[in-house]
Write a protein that holds these residues in place. Structure first.
Motif, mmCIF file in Angstrom:
data_model
loop_
_atom_site.group_PDB
_atom_site.id
_atom_site.type_symbol
_atom_site.label_atom_id
_atom_site.label_comp_id
_atom_site.label_asym_id
_atom_site.label_seq_id
_atom_site.Cartn_x
_atom_site.Cartn_y
_atom_site.Cartn_z
ATOM 1 N N ALA B 280 0.890 -1.308 0.108
ATOM 2 C CA ALA B 280 -0.065 -0.155 0.096
ATOM 3 C C ALA B 280 0.919 1.203 0.081
ATOM 4 C CB ALA B 280 -0.954 -0.060 1.233
ATOM 5 N N LYS B 348 -0.878 3.819 -2.133
ATOM 6 C CA LYS B 348 -0.854 3.897 -3.516
ATOM 7 C C LYS B 348 -0.716 2.120 -3.898
ATOM 8 C CE LYS B 348 1.069 8.111 -5.238
ATOM 9 N NZ LYS B 348 -0.347 8.706 -4.940
ATOM 10 N N ILE B 349 -2.115 1.526 -3.716
ATOM 11 C CA ILE B 349 -1.787 0.185 -3.652
ATOM 12 C C ILE B 349 -1.560 -0.582 -4.835
ATOM 13 C CG2 ILE B 349 -3.439 -1.743 -2.603
ATOM 14 C CD1 ILE B 349 -5.333 0.284 -1.407
ATOM 15 N N ARG B 350 -0.551 -1.426 -4.608
ATOM 16 C CA ARG B 350 -0.045 -2.355 -5.933
ATOM 17 C C ARG B 350 -1.157 -3.551 -5.563
ATOM 18 N NH1 ARG B 350 5.929 -1.821 -5.223
ATOM 19 N NH2 ARG B 350 5.780 -2.882 -3.290
#
Lengths: 328, 552
Positions: B280, B348-350
């Motif tokens: 995240a 900034k969720i991968r």
């Protein structure tokens, strides 16, 4: 165009979640019909927990889905997210709210349990009336080679202190009907001490205060009538009771809920709740017929695999019918 | 930006150590924690497949109401060993032994565990235990369920039951030895520059897990040894006709076996607390709350065991006390879940496989946790105890929880362990199939239990047949979901994309060494200069560094 404030969205979401939760909590249809005095108590409590649970699930799941969609990394996007490490008021809030909820549920469950009679096993004036006439002799004979018969006798020698007892409205009173229930691989034997009837099915009158004295002859069994919302293990050597009032005429399954061997799943019979008149008729018809077959359906299906012979059935019934030590 | 910065001095070369392990090293009494970690993981996964096959056989039997596929005694042997294998030889060894051994020294900057030989011994107790369990089928298989309540366990298949007991004692011993090792390692061997509030949350979870195992496991061993004596040597601890008491066994058993669920889930919570912030790209929300909630779960978890015995021979006051203590466990557990959800906020969720499994775990664990609250209250538990509602509940927390967590951990640390990346497409396929399979199998079981189907039955009331069929189809989907995972692991281990030392940009210490790590982990031990989850706070870091300088 003016942007809608976030608090309006939050309020709307809150209202929607609340409405859905209440609807789910009251229309889930997951429980079978209610046929005992205890059933509505358990169901109402379950409904409340399901309502709260649905709301929590929707909020948490909704937040997860919302965040995953909204804050997903877009193609080519580098760098890190917002460095938020904590927020004390928020953390205090989500610790306090669940704590309050579980404390409320805990206190409420004690109240429900008390109204079910759970806090009063062994509570009636005449609990020793059905104990064997010669308790000492029973104990002296107890250490026999097999566990089965002696444990049942040990169980019967003392009043039950375990189980579900008298509900508040009948506290201090003797039950209207007492039935001795013995679990054995893979059958329930119901003995009516008043009339001497032995049966493979439980017959009881509706609206009467019934006490089952549970015992187990070999391994642990568990007496469960889903429609009554009641379950109690029958444990070798531990006298237990289950006291209840059936509220609806009908036929309901009696299930063994504790693993008791290979044919545990086949240990099923039924409880037939009669009107008082029908119950009297049944009692008159069956009095003196102590050789009624043991749960015919089970015998038909599994007599071969389980090695249950007619002699064994007769022997068990004789024991159940008259649990005096001389017969053993 | 890495958590640690290696000193710029010329690295020491250690010519006496080989650079990497050979395949045959994994079959030896190797004392390196990384080898032992992988030994645990692979062995556990093999047992997972065996236990899974048993589950598929049982679900095939349950597709119809009659007992027409497995002999009922064999069915009981399968259900006993399925439960036993999944708990004692899959989740616990994989989570504690596998990830714990592999990661703890790497995360705290140690070269190995405190007692490497003890560590190897602890692992090598597991294969014989598994062999004993499987060999017990030659003697009919233990049939009394994983709880093995007497008198049933003293009456059926006694040789097999004795083998079962010995197997559990072996894994129990392994668990005790492992716990001692973890406590000493974490307590004494973290690099001096790492403060307690910089300890990765996985290590906090392992500390709590080890304390719990150390307190509870001996009680199970004691209970089982008495049972072994009753079966084989004519004692009567649990024989009611000779003065014994069957309920005592239940107390001893559940004093361990309820905490065992925390042994299975606490390390997974630790894995979650590592995977989520990395993918995240956010600092974990509420570091201290998560760390202390592990310890809280460890303490409160020791006082909830009687909720397994609400319908058994327990006096009323106990039912009430343990209702309330059980409900209280929901609070620290909730704190963790809320903290993870909050970690997602603003990230900034991968959405890679590791993160998908972590998010899947959150969803499923919430459902399992909520049904756990209903089970914790005596009035409702009395109705649903020993029914499929319970089966549904614990599969949501143990499959949807532990197994999803283990998968998340494997996708996350596979690059570190092997130096190669897993294929993401296969990973996502694996996740989707697992998610569908899990919900299809276990969601309908809630209804089955509430409506009146007991658990541990090979034959059941025909009215439950349609719902059971759905569960069985789900079980087959779940079984097939393993295939992409297995292909992925085998293919990627040999031919996968080279990962590099830190493919996810993690900040905990294991990402500062090479992938796979050197023997003895680092040429020069790392120095911790910032917290393990300081994502996105470089600017603030500078001012904090200045503060520290002033303090010193």
């Amino acid at each position: 165009m003016e942007q809608i404030p976030a608090s309006i969205w939050t309020l709307t979401a809150g209202v929607v979640v609340t409405l859905i939760s209440f609807w789910v909590g009251h229309h889930h249809g997951l429980l079978p019909e209610q046929a005992s005095e205890q059933a509505p108590l358990v169901d109402n409590f379950f409904d409340i927990m399901l309502t709260i649970g649905t709301a929590l699930f929707l909020v948490v799941q909704g937040a997860i889905i919302l965040f995953v969609i909204r804050y997903r990394r877009r193609a080519g996007e580098e760098g890190d997210g917002l460095p938020v490490e904590g927020n004390l008021p928020l953390e205090a809030f989500w610790t306090a709210i669940p704590a309050l909820i579980v404390i409320f549920l805990g206190i409420y469950s004690v109240d429900i349990f008390q109204r079910m009679g759970g806090l009063n096993p062994g509570d009636h004036a005449m609990h020793s009336m059905h104990a064997p006439k010669s308790g000492m002799a029973v104990v002296a004979q107890a250490p026999s080679k097999t566990t089965s018969d002696a444990t049942a006798l040990l169980a019967a020698a003392q009043p039950p202190e375990i189980g579900i007892g008298a509900s508040p409205d009948v506290q201090g009173k003797a039950p209207d009907l007492v039935v001795d229930v013995a679990g054995m691989q893979y059958a329930w034997i119901f003995t009516y001490p008043d009339s001497g009837i032995v049966s493979g099915e439980l017959h009881i009158p509706v609206g009467k205060d019934v006490q089952l004295n549970l015992s187990a002859r070999d391994v642990i069994h568990s007496f469960w009538v889903p429609q009554f919302r009641l379950k109690q293990d029958a444990i070798p050597g531990v006298p237990t009771e289950l006291r209840f009032k059936a509220t609806k005429v009908g036929t309901y399954p009696v299930v063994c809920a504790e693993l008791c061997g290979g044919y545990h799943g086949a240990m099923r019979t039924q409880v037939i709740v009669h009107t008082p008149e029908d119950f009297e008729t049944w009692r008159r018809q069956n009095q003196g017929i102590a050789t009624a077959p043991v749960i015919p359906s089970l015998r038909d299906r599994h007599i071969h695999e389980m090695g249950v012979t007619a002699e064994l059935v007769a022997q068990v019934e004789a024991i159940a019918h008259d649990p005096s030590p001389e017969k053993l | 930006m890495a958590q640690a910065q290696l000193p710029l001095d010329t690295p020491l070369s250690l010519p006496e150590h080989p650079k990497a392990w050979k395949w045959y090293d994994y079959f030896t009494f190797n004392v390196d924690h990384k080898v032992i970690g992988i030994q645990y993981l692979v062995t556990a996964f093999i047992f997972y497949l065996i236990g899974g096959l048993m589950a598929v056989a049982m679900r095939t039997e349950l597709a119809t109401a009659d007992s027409d596929f497995l002999d009922p005694n064999l069915y009981n042997a399968f259900l006993t060993n399925h439960g036993t294998i999944m708990i004692f030889l899959w989740v616990v060894p994989a989570a504690i032994g596998g990830f714990g051994n592999y990661l703890v020294p790497l995360m705290i900057g140690a070269r190995d565990m405190a007692f490497p030989r003890l560590n190897a011994l602890a692992f090598w107790l597991n294969p014989p235990a598994g062999a004993l369990l499987l060999a017990s089928f030659l003697f009919g298989g233990a049939q009394a369920g994983w709880t093995s309540y007497p008198p049933l366990s003293t009456m059926t298949a006694t040789t097999a039951q004795s083998m079962w007991i010995l197997a559990i004692i072996l894994v129990g011993t392994s668990s005790i030895l492992g716990s001692v090792n973890f406590i000493v390692t974490i307590w004494k061997m973290k690099v001096p520059s790492m403060r307690w509030n910089q300890l990765p949350l996985f290590c906090w979870a392992m500390l709590a897990t080890s304390l719990l195992a150390l307190v509870s496991t001996p009680v199970l061993a004691a209970g089982l040894i008495l049972l072994l004596f009753d079966i084989n040597f004519g004692t009567s601890f649990y024989k009611p006709d000779a003065g014994g008491n069957v309920v005592i066994y239940q107390h001893l058993f559940w004093f361990y076996s309820h905490p065992a669920v925390y042994l299975m889930i606490l390390p997974i919570f630790g894995i979650m607390s590592e995977v989520i912030p990395v993918h995240a790209r956010k600092p974990i929300f509420g570091y201290q709350a998560i760390a202390y909630s592990s310890l809280a779960i460890c303490c409160v978890g020791l006082f909830v065991w009687v909720h397994h015995m609400f319908t058994s021979g327990t006096p009323p006051w106990m039912r009430m006390f343990f209702t309330i203590s059980t409900l209280i466990v929901a609070v620290p557990t909730g704190v963790k879940i809320f903290s993870w959800v909050a970690t997602l906020w603003g990230g900034k969720i991968r959405l890679n496989s590791a993160m998908l499994f972590a998010i899947g775990l959150m969803s499923m664990f919430v459902l399992g946790g909520l049904s756990g609250v209903t089970l914790g209250t005596a009035p409702v538990d009395i109705h649903v105890h020993d029914t499929y509602y319970v089966v549904a509940h614990f599969h949501y927390v143990l499959f949807g929880g532990s197994v999803f967590g283990l998968y998340a951990g494997i996708y996350h640390w596979f690059p570190k362990m092997t130096g190669r990346l897993l294929d993401e497409r296969l990973g996502i396929l694996h996740f989707v199939l697992t998610l569908i399979g899990t919900n299809l199998t276990f969601l309908p079981m809630h209804e089955l239990g509430l409506k009146g189907m007991p658990r541990r039955v090979a034959m059941y009331d025909p009215q439950f047949e349609p719902v059971n069929l759905i569960c069985t189809i789900g079980a087959f989907v779940l079984a097939f979901s393993i295939i992409p995972f297995l292909i992925n692991i085998i293919w990627s281990w040999n031919k996968g994309k080279i990962a590099g030392d830190n493919p996810w940009g993690g900040l905990t210490l294991e990402w500062t060494t090479s992938s796979p790590p050197l023997i003895e982990n680092w040429e020069v031990l790392p120095v911790v200069t910032k917290g393990p989850y300081d994502y996105g706070i470089e600017r603030r870091q500078e001012s904090t560094d200045e503060d520290h300088d002033e303090e010193e």
